[in-house]
Enzyme design. Structure first.
Site: not given
Length: 724
Positions: A45, A96
């Site tokens: 990430h 998200h």
């Protein structure tokens, strides 16, 4: 002894080779704080370790690009503002996904909050939010709950913070049953001489923490976002952050007020990996070191450790480097807005991150290995031929002829992918700020640049079924469709952001999807002179919880931004005047492979994705923009999902006027999804070069189906699903 066992290393998402790199970087064993910091900074990430090698090949520059990838958001020149000062559009798109599957309301809400901070941390006032949502089958037992939670979270945060949510896209497919996608985009406007960057410089300059206090929510959020799901996903609920849009609104105003002074050297929001990533990125970009006193970090919970403080992803927090002596003025501003303010450290020249706690050093890490020298993998991937064999996309073969074109249109307009999104966008405040000129329902949202005649056009697009069938053509198409949507409202396409959503990159077939899509995107951006200025990569979007493993379709979502020189010349999709001629630009439909018609009417996902002729895209886009600029057309709509007849139906419903066609339609002409095409409505006396006249606006029917029947079919899906 630090007590770091192989199990502890594995729990932090590091493989044995990566742990060896940690030992080499430190020259010793790490303690738990240091291991946690390496864990999040080297997570997929934060480090993009599986995609960085290929991302470097993308085109990122143009004369109007002020700042490309590498900062919080991309920056492009949009000309003069109302007072003659140069202005910039600042924008980015982020994912998200994992948090939104686990806790849909807070996952989606904090996704909006995070992307807002990425934009205003660079000095821009946010002017528009967009989103791109992918859900599983509507009849999946969790899906209604997920859709309701995500939509409520986006609306709840965006509406409260006072930034209009002006558009986006929502799709449904079984591949997202176990892993939905929530991608959020924000666009802001700033003066070019008031853009702020994140490089920490100036030996001894104070490092300041502002915003909300740090709690235990979101710890290991970045690590969780870098792993796939299993049956125990609900146990990860504590890794989902909790947002407060009212605090975010105060933070926007306080930051912009301080930005109007000369106090800030650098500024960075605390997003994924919180205080760790913000401090590491600021120091490494500035070629500096950083020292933090963890006792001074504002905490809202008792007994928080440095490990928890550094890895928390509590929301509404920023990190700044100020000029010496500016602390009292800055503190007064943040106290006025009822926000925390604390000087927690200083810029050093050591090239290390040093953390102190209770008078002792609890972390001392060289910054190079954490950031610029993080692992980078050129993971193996299969050839396009091997990928095609693996993907098992059936040949198109014989296609049945449509026995009733009107009935097919009605069924398509009612399907989840084409049904009216009214239920969604009515929950979003699209008009706050009073500058929204066009919102959901058109080809692109359009937001006026306050005090000028200019406007920004914004769109999000991707067709995942094309990307699965042919990653290269799908990547090209995702970029080309945003170009088309911006052109359709009359805007000059300037640049894109992206959110690259894929499954596990350690599988060579998935890596082939990533490489293919990126190659297609890069070629499209080069051909269209349409660079990539920011973006986000979200991998490991697959779930073991659905039984046997389930990977999402490759979904490289593209956010496009364009500029209208005069918003009064903006085009919309609705038919305006009875008697207008309807023109088709780009040729007749013929390609039914991977079409919605094939899927919805015949239950088949078969055939090749439609090819994208980039030269044709550019020529047709330029032509449409010229028609709009000259005032020759009353309505414009690009042809995409569902083909010609669906686009006509959407124009008819938007303008509450039917049409009569002068061409004979079969399934391919009516529903083929050939690319690079537009429908235009123009006064009867106008001639549109390169286009073919196919009909006239008038009456109350489309392909023999009444507008009221079409509208009822189009509105029914969400209404009936949510009322059930």
């Amino acid at each position: 002894m630090s007590g770091i066992t192989p199990d502890v290393v594995e729990a932090h998402g590091l493989n044995p080779e990566e742990y060896e790199r940690v030992l080499h970087a430190l020259g010793r064993e790490p303690n738990l704080v240091e291991l946690g910091i390496f864990s999040v900074m080297w997570s997929e990430h934060c480090s993009y370790k599986s995609s960085r090698f290929h991302l470097k090949k993308l085109p990122t520059q143009a004369p109007w690009v002020i700042c490309g990838p590498g900062e919080n958001a991309g920056v492009i020149d949009i000309g003069d503002g109302p007072d003659g000062r140069k202005q910039a559009a600042i924008f980015k798109m982020e994912s998200h996904n994992h948090p939104s599957y686990i806790e849909p309301y807070q996952g989606a809400a904090t996704g909006v909050g995070g992307i807002l901070r990425d934009v205003f941390t660079m000095g821009a006032r946010p002017v528009a939010n967009m989103n791109a949502l992918r859900f599983g089958r509507p009849d999946h037992p969790k899906m209604k709950h997920l859709v309701q939670g995500v939509v409520a979270g986006i609306g709840g945060y965006g509406n409260c913070v006072g930034v209009p949510t002006v558009g986006g896209e929502t799709n449904f497919h079984k591949a997202y049953d176990g892993n939905i996608l929530v991608n959020a985009m924000t666009v802001g406007v700033a003066d070019t001489d008031k853009i702020f960057y994140s490089a920490a410089t100036g030996l001894g300059n104070p490092i300041v923490y502002v915003g909300s206090k740090t709690g235990r929510d979101g710890i290991h959020g970045a690590t969780m976002a870098s792993a796939d799901f299993d049956e125990n996903s609900d146990e990860k609920r504590p890794t989902v952050q909790v947002g407060d849009p009212f605090t975010e609104k105060l933070l926007i105003e306080a930051c912009l007020e301080l930005m109007a002074t000369d106090a800030i050297v650098a500024i960075q929001d605390m997003g994924a990996a919180g205080l760790t990533s913000s401090s590491v990125e600021m120091a490494s970009k500035g070629g500096a070191g950083i020292r933090l006193d963890m006792n001074k970090v504002p905490c809202r919970e008792e007994g928080m450790t440095p490990y928890e403080m550094m890895l928390s992803e509590s929301q509404e927090r920023m990190l700044m480097v100020l000029k010496p002596g500016k602390e009292p003025m800055a503190e007064a501003i943040f106290r006025k807005w009822e926000l925390d303010f604390a000087v927690i450290g200083e810029v050093t020249d050591t090239g290390h991150m040093v953390l102190e706690w209770g008078g002792e050093v609890v972390c001392d890490i060289p910054l190079g290995p954490l950031a610029d020298d993080a692992p980078e993998y050129e993971r193996p991937y299969v050839s396009p031929e091997e990928y095609k064999a693996w993907a098992k996309v059936p040949e198109l073969g014989e296609v049945p002829e449509s026995t009733d074109i009107g009935a097919d249109l009605l069924k398509l307009m009612a399907c989840p992918d084409l049904a009216s999104r009214r239920w969604i966008w009515e929950q979003y405040d699209s008009q706050v700020g009073a500058d929204t000129l066009q919102k959901s329902g058109g080809d692109a949202a359009v937001v006026r640049i306050h005090g000028t005649r200019k406007a920004l056009a914004i769109t999000t697009d991707c067709t995942p079924r094309y990307c699965y069938a042919d990653p290269y053509e799908g990547g090209k198409q995702a970029v080309a469709e945003t170009y088309r949507n911006l052109s359709a409202v009359g805007a000059n396409p300037l640049a894109i952001t992206n959110c690259l959503n894929f499954a596990n990159p350690q599988r060579p077939e998935i890596m082939a999807q990533i490489v293919g899509c990126l190659n297609g995107m890069g070629d499209a951006c080069r051909a269209l002179d349409y660079p990539i200025v920011s973006g986000n990569v979200s991998l490991y979007n697959e779930s073991k919880a659905t039984g046997g493993g389930s990977a999402i379709l490759p979904t490289p979502a593209i956010g496009g931004v364009g500029l209208l020189a005069d918003h009064e010349k903006m085009a919309t999709i609705g038919f305006k005047a009875e008697g207008d001629a309807i023109w088709l630009l780009g040729g007749e439909g013929s390609h039914l492979g991977q079409s919605l018609w094939l899927r919805e009417l015949h239950g088949r996902e078969a055939g090749d994705a439609p090819p994208v002729d980039l030269a044709k895209e550019r020529v047709n886009g330029e032509l449409v923009r010229r028609f709009v600029e000259m005032g020759k057309v009353n309505a414009v709509h690009d042809i995409s999902d569902g083909g010609l007849l669906v686009a006509l139906a959407e124009m008819a419903l938007a303008g509450n006027a039917g049409c009569d066609l002068t061409i004979e339609l079969d399934a391919a002409k009516a529903f083929g999804e050939n690319q690079g095409r537009y429908l235009l409505a123009a006064p009867a006396g106008e001639f549109l070069e390169n286009a073919v006249r196919i009909g006239t606006v008038g009456g109350t029917r489309v392909a023999g189906v009444g507008l009221s029947t079409l509208r009822e079919a189009n509105e029914a899906f969400f209404r009936d699903w949510m009322d059930a």
